[in-house]
Design a protein around this motif. Structure first.
Motif, short mmCIF file in Angstrom:
data_model
loop_
_atom_site.label_atom_id
_atom_site.label_comp_id
_atom_site.label_asym_id
_atom_site.label_seq_id
_atom_site.Cartn_x
_atom_site.Cartn_y
_atom_site.Cartn_z
N ALA A 443 0.83 -1.20 0.00
CA ALA A 443 0.00 0.00 0.00
C ALA A 443 0.87 1.26 0.00
O ALA A 443 0.60 2.22 -0.75
CB ALA A 443 -0.92 0.00 1.22
N THR A 444 1.92 1.26 0.82
CA THR A 444 2.83 2.40 0.84
C THR A 444 3.51 2.58 -0.50
O THR A 444 3.68 3.71 -0.99
CB THR A 444 3.89 2.21 1.94
OG1 THR A 444 3.23 2.02 3.20
CG2 THR A 444 4.82 3.41 2.03
N GLY A 445 3.89 1.47 -1.13
CA GLY A 445 4.54 1.53 -2.44
C GLY A 445 3.63 2.09 -3.52
O GLY A 445 4.06 2.89 -4.36
N LEU A 446 2.37 1.68 -3.51
CA LEU A 446 1.43 2.19 -4.51
C LEU A 446 1.18 3.68 -4.31
O LEU A 446 1.12 4.45 -5.28
CB LEU A 446 0.11 1.42 -4.42
CG LEU A 446 0.13 0.01 -4.99
CD1 LEU A 446 -1.06 -0.81 -4.52
CD2 LEU A 446 0.19 0.04 -6.52
N ALA A 447 1.03 4.09 -3.06
CA ALA A 447 0.84 5.52 -2.78
C ALA A 447 2.07 6.32 -3.19
O ALA A 447 1.96 7.42 -3.75
CB ALA A 447 0.55 5.73 -1.29
N THR A 448 3.25 5.76 -2.93
CA THR A 448 4.50 6.43 -3.31
C THR A 448 4.60 6.57 -4.83
O THR A 448 5.00 7.61 -5.35
CB THR A 448 5.71 5.64 -2.78
OG1 THR A 448 5.64 5.60 -1.35
CG2 THR A 448 7.02 6.28 -3.20
N THR A 449 4.24 5.51 -5.55
CA THR A 449 4.27 5.55 -7.02
C THR A 449 3.37 6.67 -7.54
O THR A 449 3.75 7.44 -8.42
CB THR A 449 3.82 4.20 -7.59
OG1 THR A 449 4.70 3.17 -7.13
CG2 THR A 449 3.83 4.23 -9.11
N ALA A 450 2.16 6.74 -7.00
CA ALA A 450 1.23 7.80 -7.42
C ALA A 450 1.80 9.17 -7.11
O ALA A 450 1.66 10.11 -7.91
CB ALA A 450 -0.13 7.61 -6.75
N PHE A 451 2.46 9.30 -5.96
CA PHE A 451 3.03 10.59 -5.58
C PHE A 451 4.14 11.00 -6.54
O PHE A 451 4.19 12.14 -7.00
CB PHE A 451 3.56 10.53 -4.15
CG PHE A 451 4.00 11.86 -3.61
CD1 PHE A 451 3.08 12.72 -3.04
CD2 PHE A 451 5.32 12.27 -3.70
CE1 PHE A 451 3.47 13.97 -2.55
CE2 PHE A 451 5.72 13.50 -3.22
CZ PHE A 451 4.80 14.36 -2.64
N LEU A 452 5.05 10.08 -6.85
CA LEU A 452 6.16 10.41 -7.74
C LEU A 452 5.66 10.82 -9.13
O LEU A 452 6.25 11.68 -9.79
CB LEU A 452 7.11 9.21 -7.88
CG LEU A 452 7.81 8.71 -6.61
CD1 LEU A 452 8.81 7.63 -6.96
CD2 LEU A 452 8.48 9.84 -5.85
N ASP A 453 4.57 10.19 -9.57
CA ASP A 453 4.03 10.47 -10.90
C ASP A 453 3.13 11.70 -10.92
O ASP A 453 2.55 12.02 -11.96
CB ASP A 453 3.26 9.26 -11.42
CG ASP A 453 4.15 8.23 -12.08
OD1 ASP A 453 4.89 8.61 -13.02
OD2 ASP A 453 4.14 7.07 -11.66
N SER A 454 3.01 12.38 -9.79
CA SER A 454 2.12 13.54 -9.72
C SER A 454 2.78 14.83 -10.16
O SER A 454 2.16 15.89 -10.11
CB SER A 454 1.59 13.70 -8.28
OG SER A 454 0.83 12.58 -7.89
N HIS A 467 1.47 2.31 -14.73
CA HIS A 467 2.51 2.87 -13.86
C HIS A 467 2.42 2.30 -12.45
O HIS A 467 3.45 2.01 -11.81
CB HIS A 467 2.38 4.40 -13.80
CG HIS A 467 2.70 5.07 -15.10
ND1 HIS A 467 2.03 6.19 -15.52
CD2 HIS A 467 3.60 4.78 -16.07
CE1 HIS A 467 2.50 6.57 -16.70
NE2 HIS A 467 3.45 5.72 -17.05
N MET A 468 1.19 2.15 -11.95
CA MET A 468 1.01 1.62 -10.59
C MET A 468 1.52 0.18 -10.52
O MET A 468 2.16 -0.21 -9.53
CB MET A 468 -0.45 1.70 -10.18
CG MET A 468 -0.99 3.11 -10.05
SD MET A 468 -0.35 3.99 -8.60
CE MET A 468 -1.64 3.65 -7.42
N LEU A 469 1.25 -0.58 -11.56
CA LEU A 469 1.70 -1.98 -11.59
C LEU A 469 3.22 -2.06 -11.66
O LEU A 469 3.86 -2.83 -10.94
CB LEU A 469 1.06 -2.69 -12.78
CG LEU A 469 1.18 -4.22 -12.83
CD1 LEU A 469 0.64 -4.86 -11.56
CD2 LEU A 469 0.43 -4.76 -14.05
N LEU A 470 3.82 -1.24 -12.52
CA LEU A 470 5.27 -1.22 -12.64
C LEU A 470 5.92 -0.69 -11.37
O LEU A 470 7.04 -1.07 -11.02
CB LEU A 470 5.70 -0.35 -13.82
CG LEU A 470 5.34 -0.85 -15.23
CD1 LEU A 470 5.67 0.22 -16.26
CD2 LEU A 470 6.09 -2.14 -15.55
N GLY A 471 5.21 0.17 -10.67
CA GLY A 471 5.79 0.82 -9.50
C GLY A 471 6.03 -0.10 -8.33
O GLY A 471 6.89 0.19 -7.48
#
Length: 955
Positions: A443-454, A467-471
């Protein structure tokens, strides 16, 4: 099960200063002007160390080779080069490489870089040249006086002095002081005199911006400087052994985003563009080996990197339509192997998406950010096969500082609430799920991925599903698990939103946060009203049950023969500290009505709320009210995008659908009286899970029916059975109104779903000669009517005094002697005087007989009916002629129960009573009916929890 790949930290070896966090951040922020003055970190000042840590990209090799050839006298090599890069794209490093290599070639020939470059130059050697640095950030526009008395006023003076000291400056001193500039011819002569020479020009835009404020002739110093630069590059392009390497963009481009700044940059580009050769030092995946050289001492063997790359791409291929085909092709396998231990997606975010952002310099920003990333992951002993976008440790102060440098401090709230704190939403979800989710911090990793891509230059920001899957995804991990956690976060995080199919963080709270804030303002009275309204809808009255909601005490629950379902008010709950108090209250309600003994104990049941389930229902009620408030807030709605408005509608509908089911699940405890060890006991049943459309009434009915405690069909033989005990030994008959009353009062009997159940059983029993039905002033009266073997309509049977159920043998005898008898003569071959019949299910529990009770709508009865215990057969039956009751330990508040349960029933049958410490009852001539003693007196005393010693006299 995740495929066991070796953790990257077991293959790649970070540099010691990176791993332990002792590195100097200035190592990733080179400054040409400072190095030229002998200032800065050793790694930049020492030529040998610098070249050892520099990776020779293809483009860097090309520009250094061209410069070397030009300085060696090759006229075919260009004389002017402009470095074109994104901000932080390696321009300063390229300038420093030229500074060290051509300024002090003797110090770098022993490095790999020096040897490679020498092999490409004429004579296999690096030419030594006079290197001049004109760094706009290090130069003042005000006059500078040197130690030997030279007053340097313009770039002309700085160039001359750096080429040849005071003698060279004196040749241009007058033009320099007056800021008149020079000419191409004069500059060519100056450069020729000091060739081979290399002029490095950096941060020119910054110098020009400062020069705008300095008057020079009819204009300003900036205009004169532009002319000088044009003449310099023209002269250099036409002078053997002379080269100019210049950068026109600024590393602080945000400082020059004004109209004047942009105009100046455009003019500078046009001036240099006439003679330039454009060079891009770092392109595409050139960044990978640079990262390796600067951050690691080793990144494993090609075979180890290839094994990881193949495992990832094979897994990507197995995901079918979840990822585009390119992610499993050979080219992407090569990228993973080249970027190892970083996932290419992470490097792409930093260099391609963030690289064009103001405040983030492409190469040096990526180096600093990833240095902190490697540091934090090394210290945490990362077990991941690669460093994914989702592995970026945003909780690390160094990483966070790099991101907030361009994102802004306004994102701190989002990071704290959703990602980096131990109590953040994402980390709490990891902990809640446990297992693989917790191990991988999914969950932390998915949230982090979304944050970096923002962040980035795109109009549509955020992480797509790909992107979320690759993240976060890695070989062997379930795609469904990743998507499930991702979807959960959509309804959990406070600052992430879904826009245009992309997950994006903003500084504006999303619907989750807005609803949470509204929930905090919802008053308890509103929540309770919603709960009451909802519960009332899911506990409807049925043919079997009348419903009485919000029972607070025994007065709220009627004492009537009809089945009644009471809903205990939800302030009284089970499964918590209040459980004992709640059960005690429930028993008091079921055994009493106000201050008197409850007669119809078998007609009353209660449902009680479960503490935990009710808490969930309350939370949903609170959420429902908050969602309704948000929906009615037109100002807030206007700030939501289309996806958020749609999400609001869906959440509102979902909560409305979910609350009724939660209300049913909340009232899952059924409490009723039963029998235990011969005594009245309180039974508590957990009704268990409920279907989507279930009701509380339906749940109660279903359980009671399945447990044979509520029956819709009654076997006639069961009425005579020993298990029911409605006709005790020696008793041949019972009045129908009293028989009906037994089912309302005796908790050991099953509950009847309606009056028709007993009517049907009586009609069937009469027709089948199981028993007979006699009506009249007395069972053996001359005018009595005996129905035995007759087929009766159910409606003909009425529960009132003067109608008896009699055993088959007795009915046959009465029928044969009664002149008023009806059809159906013959032997009672269908009868069952032994009472071996059964109901459609088992009956458990015990209860008390209420006097005069009419369970199924009769007019009541008189328990003194003389026919109840009369023996009318040919053989005289034994009767109770006297009884003596000894009651021990009677409390004051039990005297009324003794009077109601024992004394009054005995007096009602004509017994003469003497009451002191003992109860003695002498029966009339006909005796005391046994059913009165056993079903009324003793059963009533048992239900009052009064122990009685019984002595009887029989004859």
């Amino acid at each position: 099960m995740t495929i066991a790949l070796t953790p990257w930290l077991s293959i790649a070896e970070p540099r010691t200063d990176i791993a332990d966090g002792s590195f100097d951040e200035s190592l990733f922020a080179a400054d040409l002007g400072l190095v030229a003055e002998g200032l800065g970190p050793k790694d930049y000042l020492d030529p040998y160390t610098f070249c050892e840590k520099t990776y020779l990209t293809g483009n860097l090799r090309a520009v250094l080779t061209e410069l070397g050839s030009r300085l060696a006298g090759d006229d075919s090599a260009a004389g002017v080069y402009r470095l074109q890069t994104e901000f932080g794209g390696g321009k300063t490093h390229t300038l420093l490489s030229a500074f060290h290599i051509f300024g002090t070639p003797e110090k770098v020939t022993g490095t790999d870089l020096g040897r490679q470059l020498a092999s490409l130059l004429p004579g296999n050697s690096i030419p030594k040249a006079k290197v001049v640095v004109l760094d706009g950030s290090a130069l003042k526009v005000a006059p500078v006086v040197t130690e030997d008395g030279c007053q340097l006023t313009s770039l002309l003076g700085h160039l001359a002095y750096r080429l040849g000291g005071k003698p060279a400056w004196e040749k241009v001193a007058d033009a320099d002081k007056k800021m008149h500039g020079s000419s191409t011819v004069e500059l060519q002569a100056l450069l020729t005199e000091h060739s081979p020479c290399l002029v490095l020009v950096d941060e020119t835009l910054e110098y020009l911006n400062k020069a705008l404020a300095v008057a020079a002739g009819d204009g300003n110093l900036a205009g004169m400087t532009l002319t000088f630069i044009k003449e310099l590059v023209t002269a250099a392009a036409n002078t053997r052994g002379v080269a100019v390497l210049a950068t026109l963009t600024s590393s602080r481009a945000e400082d020059y985003a004004t109209v004047a700044g942009l105009e100046m940059q455009d003019r500078l580009s046009r001036v240099v563009g006439r003679t330039e050769n454009i060079v891009t030092p770092v392109e595409g995946d050139d960044i990978f080996p640079i990262l390796h050289r600067r951050l690691f001492t080793g990144v494993g063997t090609p075979e180890q990197r290839r094994e990881v790359a193949d495992a990832y791409c094979d897994w990507y291929q197995s995901l079918a339509d979840a990822l585009p085909g390119g992610y499993s092709e050979q080219a992407y396998r090569d990228r993973i192997a080249a970027a190892y231990p970083f996932h290419p997606e992470l490097v792409d975010i930093l260099t391609n998406r963030w690289g064009s952002l103001s405040g983030f310099q492409r190469t040096r920003g990526a180096l600093r950010t990833l240095a902190h990333c490697v540091k934090a992951l090394s210290q945490a002993r990362s077990k991941s096969p690669l460093i994914h976008p989702g592995d970026m440790p945003l909780a690390d102060a160094g990483v966070r500082a790099e991101i907030l440098r361009f994102a802004g401090d306004s994102y701190k709230a989002a990071l704290n609430a959703d990602i980096i704190r131990p109590d953040s939403k994402a980390q709490e979800e990891d902990a809640r799920r446990g297992g693989q989710v917790k191990d991988a911090m999914l969950a932390t990793g998915l949230a982090t991925t979304a944050f970096l891509d923002s962040f980035g230059p795109d109009k549509v920001l955020g992480a797509s599903a790909v992107h979320m899957l690759l993240g976060v995804g890695r070989p062997g991990m379930s795609r469904g698990l990743i998507e499930d956690v991702r979807d959960t976060l959509e309804g959990l995080l406070w600052y992430m939103r879904l826009e245009g199919g992309r997950y994006r963080f903003t500084t504006e709270p999303n619907l989750n946060k807005v609803v949470l804030e509204r929930e905090a303002a919802i008053e308890d009275r509103r929540i309770e009203q919603v709960l009451r309204d909802t519960i009332k809808k899911v506990v409807p009255e049925t043919e079997e049950f009348r419903v009485r909601p919000w029972v607070h005490d025994s007065n709220d629950l009627p004492d009537e023969p009809r089945l009644t379902l009471g809903v205990l008010d939800f302030e009284h709950r089970i499964n918590g500290e209040t459980t004992p108090t709640t059960l005690a209250l429930a028993r008091q309600i079921l055994e009493n009505r106000g201050s008197v003994f409850r007669s119809n104990k078998n007609s009353a049941v209660l449902v009680v709320a479960d503490s935990y389930a009710l808490t969930k229902a309350r939370a949903s009620a609170r959420t429902l009210l908050a969602l309704q408030d948000v929906q009615s807030d037109q100002v807030r709605l206007k700030r939501f995008n289309a996806e958020q408005r749609e999400q609001l509608t869906k959440r509102l509908a979902g909560t409305q659908d979910r609350l009724p089911h939660q209300a049913v699940m909340a009232y899952r405890h059924l409490v009723l009286l039963g029998e235990g060890a011969g005594q009245v006991a309180l039974d508590r049943i957990d009704l268990g899970p409920a279907g989507a459309d279930a009701t509380i009434t339906g749940q109660v009915t279903s359980y009671l029916t399945g447990a044979d405690r509520l029956i819709a069909k009654l076997s006639p033989a069961a009425l005579l059975s020993d298990r029911f005990g409605l006709l005790p030994e020696g008793t041949d008959m019972v009045e129908l109104d009293r028989l009906a009353g037994y089912f309302a009062t005796l908790v050991r009997l099953p509950k009847l779903s309606s009056r028709k159940v007993l009517q049907a059983a009586l009609a069937e029993g009469c027709a089948r000669r199981v028993f007979g039905l006699v009506s009249g002033s007395a069972p053996d009266a001359p005018d009595s009517v005996v129905r035995f073997g007759d087929r009766l309509d159910d409606s003909e049977i009425q529960f009132q005094p003067g109608t008896w159920l009699v055993r088959g043998t007795v009915a046959a005898d009465l029928q044969s002697r009664s002149p008023a008898g009806t059809a159906g003569t013959g032997t009672a071959s269908g009868g069952d005087s032994s009472g071996t019949g059964s109901t459609s299910g088992t009956a458990t529990g015990t209860g008390t007989v209420g006097q005069g009770t009419d369970l199924i709508g009769g007019s009541g009865g008189d328990t003194s009916a003389t026919g109840g215990g009369t023996s009318t057969g040919s053989t005289k039956k034994k009767v109770v002629t006297a009884v003596r009751l000894t009651l021990d330990g009677i409390a004051a508040d039990q005297v009324r129960d003794v009077l109601r349960s024992a004394i009054n029933p005995l007096a009602a049958v004509g017994a003469s009573l003497e009451v002191d410490i003992e109860i003695r009852a002498d029966g009339p001539a006909a005796g005391i009916p046994r059913e009165v003693l056993e079903l009324t007196v003793l059963e009533g005393l048992r239900q009052s929890r009064i122990d009685a010693k019984v002595d009887t006299t029989e004859s």
